[in-house]
Design a protein around this motif. Structure first.
Motif, PDB file in Angstrom:
ATOM      1  N   LEU A  11       0.829  -1.195   0.000  1.00  0.00           N
ATOM      2  CA  LEU A  11       0.000   0.000   0.000  1.00  0.00           C
ATOM      3  C   LEU A  11       0.868   1.251   0.000  1.00  0.00           C
ATOM      4  CD1 LEU A  11      -2.733   1.361   0.128  1.00  0.00           C
ATOM      5  CD2 LEU A  11      -2.757   1.000   2.608  1.00  0.00           C
ATOM      6  N   VAL A  12       1.969   1.225   0.751  1.00  0.00           N
ATOM      7  CA  VAL A  12       2.902   2.358   0.742  1.00  0.00           C
ATOM      8  C   VAL A  12       3.404   2.618  -0.673  1.00  0.00           C
ATOM      9  CG1 VAL A  12       5.163   3.174   1.522  1.00  0.00           C
ATOM     10  CG2 VAL A  12       3.643   2.037   3.137  1.00  0.00           C
ATOM     11  N   CYS A  13       3.863   1.568  -1.332  1.00  0.00           N
ATOM     12  CA  CYS A  13       4.397   1.724  -2.695  1.00  0.00           C
ATOM     13  C   CYS A  13       3.345   2.272  -3.640  1.00  0.00           C
ATOM     14  CB  CYS A  13       4.935   0.380  -3.203  1.00  0.00           C
ATOM     15  SG  CYS A  13       6.436  -0.178  -2.373  1.00  0.00           S
ATOM     16  N   TRP A  14       2.119   1.765  -3.540  1.00  0.00           N
ATOM     17  CA  TRP A  14       1.064   2.246  -4.432  1.00  0.00           C
ATOM     18  C   TRP A  14       0.782   3.726  -4.188  1.00  0.00           C
ATOM     19  CZ3 TRP A  14      -3.862   4.286  -3.817  1.00  0.00           C
ATOM     20  CH2 TRP A  14      -4.613   4.398  -5.000  1.00  0.00           C
ATOM     21  N   LEU A  15       0.701   4.112  -2.926  1.00  0.00           N
ATOM     22  CA  LEU A  15       0.418   5.516  -2.604  1.00  0.00           C
ATOM     23  C   LEU A  15       1.543   6.440  -3.055  1.00  0.00           C
ATOM     24  CD1 LEU A  15      -1.090   5.039   0.964  1.00  0.00           C
ATOM     25  CD2 LEU A  15      -2.324   5.871  -1.056  1.00  0.00           C
ATOM     26  N   LEU A  16       2.781   5.925  -3.059  1.00  0.00           N
ATOM     27  CA  LEU A  16       3.925   6.728  -3.495  1.00  0.00           C
ATOM     28  C   LEU A  16       4.090   6.727  -5.016  1.00  0.00           C
ATOM     29  CD1 LEU A  16       6.575   5.748  -0.782  1.00  0.00           C
ATOM     30  CD2 LEU A  16       5.261   7.870  -0.940  1.00  0.00           C
ATOM     31  N   GLY A  17       3.246   5.995  -5.721  1.00  0.00           N
ATOM     32  CA  GLY A  17       3.333   5.956  -7.176  1.00  0.00           C
ATOM     33  C   GLY A  17       4.388   5.005  -7.715  1.00  0.00           C
ATOM     34  N   ILE A  18       4.869   4.093  -6.878  1.00  0.00           N
ATOM     35  CA  ILE A  18       5.877   3.107  -7.307  1.00  0.00           C
ATOM     36  C   ILE A  18       5.140   1.924  -7.930  1.00  0.00           C
ATOM     37  CG2 ILE A  18       7.749   1.607  -6.553  1.00  0.00           C
ATOM     38  CD1 ILE A  18       8.073   3.479  -4.121  1.00  0.00           C
ATOM     39  N   ARG A  19       5.404   1.655  -9.202  1.00  0.00           N
ATOM     40  CA  ARG A  19       4.645   0.632  -9.920  1.00  0.00           C
ATOM     41  C   ARG A  19       5.499  -0.533 -10.407  1.00  0.00           C
ATOM     42  NH1 ARG A  19       1.469   3.137  -7.584  1.00  0.00           N
ATOM     43  NH2 ARG A  19      -0.319   4.340  -8.364  1.00  0.00           N
ATOM     44  N   ASN A  20       6.822  -0.463 -10.239  1.00  0.00           N
ATOM     45  CA  ASN A  20       7.658  -1.573 -10.691  1.00  0.00           C
ATOM     46  C   ASN A  20       8.887  -1.694  -9.795  1.00  0.00           C
ATOM     47  OD1 ASN A  20       9.844   0.190 -11.903  1.00  0.00           O
ATOM     48  ND2 ASN A  20       8.119   0.783 -13.220  1.00  0.00           N
ATOM     49  N   ILE A  21       9.541  -2.840  -9.883  1.00  0.00           N
ATOM     50  CA  ILE A  21      10.683  -3.151  -9.032  1.00  0.00           C
ATOM     51  C   ILE A  21      11.842  -2.198  -9.289  1.00  0.00           C
ATOM     52  CG2 ILE A  21      12.464  -4.896  -8.589  1.00  0.00           C
ATOM     53  CD1 ILE A  21      10.312  -7.022  -8.978  1.00  0.00           C
ATOM     54  N   GLU A  22      12.046  -1.848 -10.562  1.00  0.00           N
ATOM     55  CA  GLU A  22      13.170  -0.980 -10.916  1.00  0.00           C
ATOM     56  C   GLU A  22      13.051   0.379 -10.229  1.00  0.00           C
ATOM     57  OE1 GLU A  22      12.722  -4.270 -13.520  1.00  0.00           O
ATOM     58  OE2 GLU A  22      11.266  -2.645 -13.131  1.00  0.00           O
ATOM     59  N   THR A  23      11.841   0.925 -10.220  1.00  0.00           N
ATOM     60  CA  THR A  23      11.631   2.210  -9.552  1.00  0.00           C
ATOM     61  C   THR A  23      11.857   2.090  -8.047  1.00  0.00           C
ATOM     62  OG1 THR A  23      10.005   2.866 -11.232  1.00  0.00           O
ATOM     63  CG2 THR A  23       9.972   4.064  -9.130  1.00  0.00           C
ATOM     64  N   LEU A  24      11.334   1.024  -7.455  1.00  0.00           N
ATOM     65  CA  LEU A  24      11.494   0.839  -6.012  1.00  0.00           C
ATOM     66  C   LEU A  24      12.960   0.689  -5.628  1.00  0.00           C
ATOM     67  CD1 LEU A  24      10.465   0.354  -3.146  1.00  0.00           C
ATOM     68  CD2 LEU A  24      10.037  -2.037  -3.772  1.00  0.00           C
ATOM     69  N   HIS A  25      13.722  -0.041  -6.445  1.00  0.00           N
ATOM     70  CA  HIS A  25      15.118  -0.313  -6.109  1.00  0.00           C
ATOM     71  C   HIS A  25      15.939   0.975  -5.991  1.00  0.00           C
ATOM     72  CE1 HIS A  25      18.522  -2.941  -5.572  1.00  0.00           C
ATOM     73  NE2 HIS A  25      19.207  -2.237  -6.452  1.00  0.00           N
ATOM     74  N   LEU A  26      15.567   1.999  -6.759  1.00  0.00           N
ATOM     75  CA  LEU A  26      16.308   3.256  -6.753  1.00  0.00           C
ATOM     76  C   LEU A  26      15.590   4.363  -5.979  1.00  0.00           C
ATOM     77  CD1 LEU A  26      17.389   3.268 -10.522  1.00  0.00           C
ATOM     78  CD2 LEU A  26      18.775   2.618  -8.543  1.00  0.00           C
ATOM     79  N   TYR A  27      14.456   4.041  -5.401  1.00  0.00           N
ATOM     80  CA  TYR A  27      13.624   5.073  -4.773  1.00  0.00           C
ATOM     81  C   TYR A  27      14.287   5.596  -3.491  1.00  0.00           C
ATOM     82  CZ  TYR A  27       9.199   7.492  -3.986  1.00  0.00           C
ATOM     83  OH  TYR A  27       8.219   8.442  -3.837  1.00  0.00           O
ATOM     84  N   PRO A  28      14.262   6.910  -3.270  1.00  0.00           N
ATOM     85  CA  PRO A  28      14.929   7.471  -2.081  1.00  0.00           C
ATOM     86  C   PRO A  28      14.391   6.925  -0.763  1.00  0.00           C
ATOM     87  CG  PRO A  28      14.379   9.207  -3.656  1.00  0.00           C
ATOM     88  CD  PRO A  28      13.739   7.969  -4.168  1.00  0.00           C
ATOM     89  N   LEU A  29      13.130   6.530  -0.728  1.00  0.00           N
ATOM     90  CA  LEU A  29      12.527   6.036   0.515  1.00  0.00           C
ATOM     91  C   LEU A  29      12.552   4.513   0.619  1.00  0.00           C
ATOM     92  CD1 LEU A  29       9.401   8.367   0.876  1.00  0.00           C
ATOM     93  CD2 LEU A  29      11.619   8.577   1.994  1.00  0.00           C
ATOM     94  N   ARG A  30      13.357   3.848  -0.212  1.00  0.00           N
ATOM     95  CA  ARG A  30      13.383   2.385  -0.161  1.00  0.00           C
ATOM     96  C   ARG A  30      13.772   1.882   1.227  1.00  0.00           C
ATOM     97  NH1 ARG A  30      17.107  -1.783  -0.680  1.00  0.00           N
ATOM     98  NH2 ARG A  30      16.281  -3.707  -1.596  1.00  0.00           N
ATOM     99  N   GLY A  31      14.715   2.554   1.882  1.00  0.00           N
ATOM    100  CA  GLY A  31      15.121   2.154   3.221  1.00  0.00           C
ATOM    101  C   GLY A  31      13.963   2.213   4.211  1.00  0.00           C
TER     102      GLY A  31
END
Length: 395
Positions: free
Chosen positions: A261-281
């Protein structure tokens, strides 16, 4: 159906209480679990308008069908149920006679505390834990895939796109819960507020800053947060309460119950985006803290999880009590354990001195070993370790 760790706790409570109740977020699997576990009992959904109308118009006639017991799903939808059940179980306290579920803690808990105190064994079912997913599934998804998809059972039982499922989930359940409790006129403002909350998962809660970013008053922000917390969309992790002679941060940390749900709300739709996302930690920390929370609740224990932070920068991401001593946990999303990670783990235990157990370092890689007094463990090891650490009570 995925085997749920809460089943053992429910069975234990049903042997001691005339009523057992299961709260938790919508779609976490409450109905599936209780219907499977108590398949010998009639099932009634109080979301059904016809059943609810029958109950409201003729409560005695409605309940006369269930003298031997029943499963009442979404019990908070008929608040009078609790006072009626009080009389029934006081007359005949057969263990495990009634089973209640509810997706809104404020509705179910208020009914229990007013009418059924001492008669109900309470539990909470959150979305799937790592231990409840097949190991092959965890391995196939990988860390980023798992964080992106989240842990709601439907997303692992069916071939659904997370983006489609979460869009429906927010519109159908989260917004409806808010409308049922609060008179929210502008849903677009609430959606903005929800996204701002997602951007703060794993961070200290500053209600004023959150309200300012969302464009609402502090009062409104607190009210909306209370509904999200009661609906098990978010939870607040309190700071550890003992002083140790330090000036402490007193604000809680905000976490979402589910990383998908966090990822969806942040607009993260694929693994590649999440892997580089500033809030991944922060998303990884949300996953790990959630695993500890689920393990304790599944074992029938109160959360009793905390964090530590003082004004000098000394902190521990997670702290809990083990036989009178404190277990500090440091959480790092990186896949490679560096010297900085080890020092952070050592620092996490420093605030409690001799009262601290050797610190744990949970990281996003695959290494597991002891190093310089720190127990290093990979995130997947939580799958087997936490159910042992927070083992279910035995009869």
């Amino acid at each position: 159906m995925f085997p749920r760790a809460l089943a053992q706790t429910l069975q234990l409570l049903s042997r001691g209480f005339p009523i057992v109740a299961v709260t938790g977020p919508r779609q976490s699997g409450k109905t599936t679990l209780v219907r499977e576990l108590f398949s010998d009992k009639p099932y009634v959904s109080l979301e059904d308008p016809q059943e609810r109308a029958f109950a409201s118009e003729d409560p005695r006639g409605f309940l006369a069908r269930f003298g031997e017991g029943a499963v009442f799903d979404e019990a908070q939808r008929w608040p009078d149920l609790f006072s009626h059940l009080q009389g029934m179980v006081d007359a005949d306290r057969v263990p495990g006679r009634f089973v209640l579920t509810g997706s809104q803690q404020f509705g179910l808990l208020s009914g229990v505390t007013q009418s059924l105190a001492g008669r109900v064994g309470m539990t909470r079912l959150l979305p799937l834990s790592l231990a409840e997913l097949p190991a092959s599934r965890v391995k196939a998804l990988g860390l980023d895939g798992l964080m992106l998809r989240g842990m709601y059972p439907a997303l692992h039982a069916q071939d659904l796109r997370p983006a489609d499922w979460f869009a429906s989930y927010v519109a159908t359940y989260v917004e409806r819960d808010v409308r049922q409790v609060l008179n929210v006129q502008d849903l677009s403002t609430f959606q903005r507020f929800l996204r701002q909350c997602a951007a703060r998962t794993g961070q200290l809660l500053n209600v004023s800053a959150l309200a300012g970013e969302a464009g609402v008053s502090n009062h409104t922000a607190r009210a909306w947060l209370s509904v999200l917390e009661a609906s098990d969309v978010v939870f607040l992790l309190p700071p550890y309460h003992r002083n140790f002679g330090k000036r402490l941060v007193k604000s809680p940390k905000l976490y979402f119950v589910d990383t998908g749900l966090v990822c969806w709300l942040l607009g993260i739709r694929n693994i590649e985006t999440l892997h580089l996302y500033p809030l991944r930690g922060a998303v990884f920390e949300t996953l790990v803290v959630g695993e500890f929370m689920k393990s304790r609740l599944n074992a029938g224990q109160p959360p009793d999880l905390y964090f530590w932070r003082d004004n000098n920068g000394l902190e521990a991401d997670l702290v809990f009590d083990v036989d009178g001593r404190l277990q500090p946990v440091e959480i790092k999303s990186g896949s490679t354990v560096t010297s900085d990670y080890i020092r952070a783990g050592q620092k996490a235990a420093r605030f409690a001195g001799e009262e601290a157990l050797p610190p744990w370092l949970v990281h996003g890689g695959e290494d597991a070993y002891e190093r310089s007094g720190v127990r290093v463990m990979d995130w997947q090891s939580l799958r087997d370790m936490l159910p042992q650490v927070f083992s279910s009570p035995r009869p």
